[in-house]
Enzyme design. Structure first.
Site, mmCIF file in Angstrom:
data_model
loop_
_atom_site.group_PDB
_atom_site.id
_atom_site.type_symbol
_atom_site.label_atom_id
_atom_site.label_comp_id
_atom_site.label_asym_id
_atom_site.label_seq_id
_atom_site.Cartn_x
_atom_site.Cartn_y
_atom_site.Cartn_z
ATOM 1 N N THR A 92 57.302 51.751 5.641
ATOM 2 C CA THR A 92 56.227 52.755 5.474
ATOM 3 C C THR A 92 55.818 52.960 4.012
ATOM 4 O O THR A 92 54.641 53.215 3.746
ATOM 5 C CB THR A 92 56.590 54.097 6.143
ATOM 6 O OG1 THR A 92 57.953 54.398 5.829
ATOM 7 C CG2 THR A 92 56.389 54.056 7.640
ATOM 8 N N ARG B 293 45.280 44.880 14.715
ATOM 9 C CA ARG B 293 44.818 46.240 14.983
ATOM 10 C C ARG B 293 45.402 47.302 14.082
ATOM 11 O O ARG B 293 44.783 48.327 13.825
ATOM 12 C CB ARG B 293 45.182 46.628 16.440
ATOM 13 C CG ARG B 293 44.615 45.732 17.489
ATOM 14 C CD ARG B 293 45.415 45.791 18.771
ATOM 15 N NE ARG B 293 46.710 45.137 18.606
ATOM 16 C CZ ARG B 293 47.665 45.108 19.518
ATOM 17 N NH1 ARG B 293 47.486 45.721 20.667
ATOM 18 N NH2 ARG B 293 48.814 44.484 19.294
ATOM 19 N N SER C 198 26.154 43.462 12.747
ATOM 20 C CA SER C 198 25.824 43.507 14.173
ATOM 21 C C SER C 198 24.630 42.614 14.467
ATOM 22 O O SER C 198 23.552 42.787 13.877
ATOM 23 C CB SER C 198 25.510 44.943 14.589
ATOM 24 O OG SER C 198 24.911 44.927 15.868
ATOM 25 N N ARG D 49 21.313 36.750 21.511
ATOM 26 C CA ARG D 49 22.495 36.242 20.776
ATOM 27 C C ARG D 49 23.481 35.512 21.695
ATOM 28 O O ARG D 49 24.345 34.786 21.226
ATOM 29 C CB ARG D 49 23.214 37.375 20.051
ATOM 30 C CG ARG D 49 23.821 38.426 20.977
ATOM 31 C CD ARG D 49 24.518 39.504 20.194
ATOM 32 N NE ARG D 49 24.865 40.646 21.054
ATOM 33 C CZ ARG D 49 25.605 41.659 20.656
ATOM 34 N NH1 ARG D 49 26.086 41.685 19.438
ATOM 35 N NH2 ARG D 49 25.860 42.654 21.478
ATOM 36 N N ARG E 111 49.105 34.411 10.101
ATOM 37 C CA ARG E 111 47.937 33.536 9.918
ATOM 38 C C ARG E 111 48.032 32.586 8.731
ATOM 39 O O ARG E 111 47.194 31.704 8.602
ATOM 40 C CB ARG E 111 46.670 34.395 9.768
ATOM 41 C CG ARG E 111 46.424 35.338 10.935
ATOM 42 C CD ARG E 111 46.170 34.614 12.228
ATOM 43 N NE ARG E 111 45.841 35.551 13.303
ATOM 44 C CZ ARG E 111 45.534 35.175 14.530
ATOM 45 N NH1 ARG E 111 45.524 33.906 14.865
ATOM 46 N NH2 ARG E 111 45.263 36.080 15.460
HETATM 47 C C1 FAD Z 1 49.279 31.124 16.209
HETATM 48 C C2 FAD Z 1 48.704 32.235 17.030
HETATM 49 C C3 FAD Z 1 48.263 31.981 18.308
HETATM 50 C C4 FAD Z 1 47.726 32.993 19.103
HETATM 51 N N1 FAD Z 1 47.291 32.716 20.367
HETATM 52 C C5 FAD Z 1 46.782 33.695 21.143
HETATM 53 C C6 FAD Z 1 46.342 33.451 22.470
HETATM 54 O O1 FAD Z 1 46.392 32.337 22.957
HETATM 55 N N2 FAD Z 1 45.833 34.482 23.201
HETATM 56 C C7 FAD Z 1 45.763 35.756 22.690
HETATM 57 O O2 FAD Z 1 45.316 36.659 23.392
HETATM 58 N N3 FAD Z 1 46.165 36.017 21.432
HETATM 59 C C8 FAD Z 1 46.676 35.043 20.654
HETATM 60 N N4 FAD Z 1 47.073 35.323 19.366
HETATM 61 C C9 FAD Z 1 46.904 36.682 18.849
HETATM 62 C C10 FAD Z 1 48.221 37.478 18.910
HETATM 63 O O3 FAD Z 1 48.658 37.657 20.250
HETATM 64 C C11 FAD Z 1 48.039 38.857 18.257
HETATM 65 O O4 FAD Z 1 47.054 39.576 18.967
HETATM 66 C C12 FAD Z 1 47.600 38.774 16.817
HETATM 67 O O5 FAD Z 1 48.336 37.805 16.127
HETATM 68 C C13 FAD Z 1 47.793 40.129 16.147
HETATM 69 O O6 FAD Z 1 49.170 40.346 15.991
HETATM 70 P P1 FAD Z 1 49.847 41.776 16.144
HETATM 71 O O7 FAD Z 1 49.611 42.349 17.509
HETATM 72 O O8 FAD Z 1 51.269 41.635 15.698
HETATM 73 O O9 FAD Z 1 49.039 42.601 15.022
HETATM 74 P P2 FAD Z 1 48.598 44.122 15.051
HETATM 75 O O10 FAD Z 1 47.663 44.376 16.155
HETATM 76 O O11 FAD Z 1 48.089 44.413 13.688
HETATM 77 O O12 FAD Z 1 49.925 44.907 15.338
HETATM 78 C C14 FAD Z 1 50.919 45.012 14.319
HETATM 79 C C15 FAD Z 1 52.250 45.368 14.954
HETATM 80 O O13 FAD Z 1 52.161 46.688 15.487
HETATM 81 C C16 FAD Z 1 52.952 46.748 16.676
HETATM 82 N N5 FAD Z 1 52.067 47.053 17.806
HETATM 83 C C17 FAD Z 1 50.726 46.965 17.840
HETATM 84 N N6 FAD Z 1 50.248 47.348 19.020
HETATM 85 C C18 FAD Z 1 51.309 47.657 19.767
HETATM 86 C C19 FAD Z 1 51.463 48.090 21.105
HETATM 87 N N7 FAD Z 1 50.421 48.260 21.914
HETATM 88 N N8 FAD Z 1 52.691 48.328 21.558
HETATM 89 C C20 FAD Z 1 53.760 48.149 20.767
HETATM 90 N N9 FAD Z 1 53.707 47.721 19.494
HETATM 91 C C21 FAD Z 1 52.486 47.488 19.002
HETATM 92 C C22 FAD Z 1 53.616 45.387 16.847
HETATM 93 O O14 FAD Z 1 54.870 45.424 16.220
HETATM 94 C C23 FAD Z 1 52.686 44.469 16.099
HETATM 95 O O15 FAD Z 1 53.290 43.279 15.663
HETATM 96 C C24 FAD Z 1 47.620 34.316 18.579
HETATM 97 C C25 FAD Z 1 48.075 34.563 17.285
HETATM 98 C C26 FAD Z 1 48.609 33.558 16.513
HETATM 99 C C27 FAD Z 1 49.084 33.859 15.106
#
Ligand code: FAD
Length: 254
Positions: free
Chosen positions: A66, A91, A100, A187, A214
């Site tokens: 944090t 997110r 947009s 679009r 990424r």
């Molecule tokens: C190589 C690669 C391939 C991918 N392929 C796909 C795919 O095929 N299909 C697809 O849909 N997406 C895909 N993604 C996207 C992936 O599933 C994630 O949506 C994206 O990487 C964002 O990661 P995140 O959720 O950790 O990040 P953020 O949304 O920024 O979240 C950060 C962290 O907050 C916590 N968090 C966030 N929301 C919640 C929640 N609701 N509950 C509990 N904890 C939470 C988790 O610890 C999370 O890691 C891919 C990503 C990568 C890097």
């Protein structure tokens, strides 16, 4: 002194871009906010010393993250829609505002030329979609991955086919617009490679999370180019954090 903002071109096509718009916070702020736990934060001292470095390492090693949220960095990014789609998946600790295509027509870039009589004539100079310089081959094992490159001859053919298809989509789009069809529906025929722009504000915690996902081998080449530049910019703003992360990484490898 002129203070020019550096604009990077991650995809190397003269259209893609990423630049730092603003930033606030630094490495010292991270350790100061952590020290409030013991009520011994010394926010007036701006000098980052060895004790700070040790604390920073402790925080990172123990996922006490944090304190890494009390800062912000804003990027302005221009990327193809399919890269933007991936950026939007992040997110937490991320604020985004995007161009947009309900308001503006994409794919147009105008300039003004002067004719021999000095009349100023606006012209459209290029279409704003991304064309890869080098096409890659589909990986059959890792179904979402790619590797290598085509022969030069095949690459030229692929580029021609790709451009033909994108141009045709833009032609349809413009035809629909000239028929009076609304932008928000027209679009629908635009290609995924269409460029769009956004502002993205992160804190160093969410920035590092993004890089962890990424700026990696398994991420698509195109988004990795953006992540590499974000890393460069963030590491200039938070050098101690990146030094310590590198140190932790090296220790893990031992
Ligand atoms: C190589 C690669 C391939 C991918 N392929 C796909 C795919 O095929 N299909 C697809 O849909 N997406 C895909 N993604 C996207 C992936 O599933 C994630 O949506 C994206 O990487 C964002 O990661 P995140 O959720 O950790 O990040 P953020 O949304 O920024 O979240 C950060 C962290 O907050 C916590 N968090 C966030 N929301 C919640 C929640 N609701 N509950 C509990 N904890 C939470 C988790 O610890 C999370 O890691 C891919 C990503 C990568 C890097």
């Amino acid at each position: 002194m002129e203070n020019k903002v550096k604009i990077y071109d991650p995809l190397g096509d003269g259209i893609s871009s990423i630049q730092l718009i603003q930033s606030c916070g630094n490495d010292k702020m991270i350790v100061n906010t952590a020290r409030i736990s013991y009520a011994n934060d010394n926010y007036e001292n701006k000098f980052f010393d060895e004790k700070d470095r040790k604390l920073l390492k402790y925080l990172l090693k123990n996922s006490h993250l944090t304190p890494f949220e009390h800062n912000l960095v804003t990027f302005r990014i221009k990327a193809p829609l399919y890269v933007i789609q991936e950026i939007l998946r992040h997110r937490i600790g991320v604020s985004i505002n995007q161009e947009s295509h309900r308001y503006v027509e994409p794919g147009k870039q105008h300039t003004v030329i002067e004719d021999s009589l000095g009349n100023k004539i606006p012209i459209e100079i290029m279409r704003k979609y991304y064309v890869p310089l080098e096409f890659r081959i589909q990986d059959e094992k890792n179904k979402q991955s790619s590797f290598g490159k085509l022969t030069e001859e095949k690459n030229i053919l692929a580029r021609e086919r790709y451009i033909k298809s994108c141009d045709s989509s833009f032609d349809s789009y413009e035809e629909l617009i000239s028929m009076g069809i609304c932008r928000e529906q027209a679009r629908g025929v635009l290609p995924h490679s269409t460029y769009s722009s956004l502002y993205k504000t992160v804190n160093i915690r969410s920035g590092l999370h993004f890089l962890g996902l990424r700026n990696k081998e398994n991420a698509q080449w195109e988004i990795r180019r953006y992540a590499e530049i974000e890393k460069l910019i963030l590491s200039e703003l938070f050098p101690e954090t990146f030094n310590v992360l590198e140190e932790i990484e090296k220790e893990r490898e031992l």
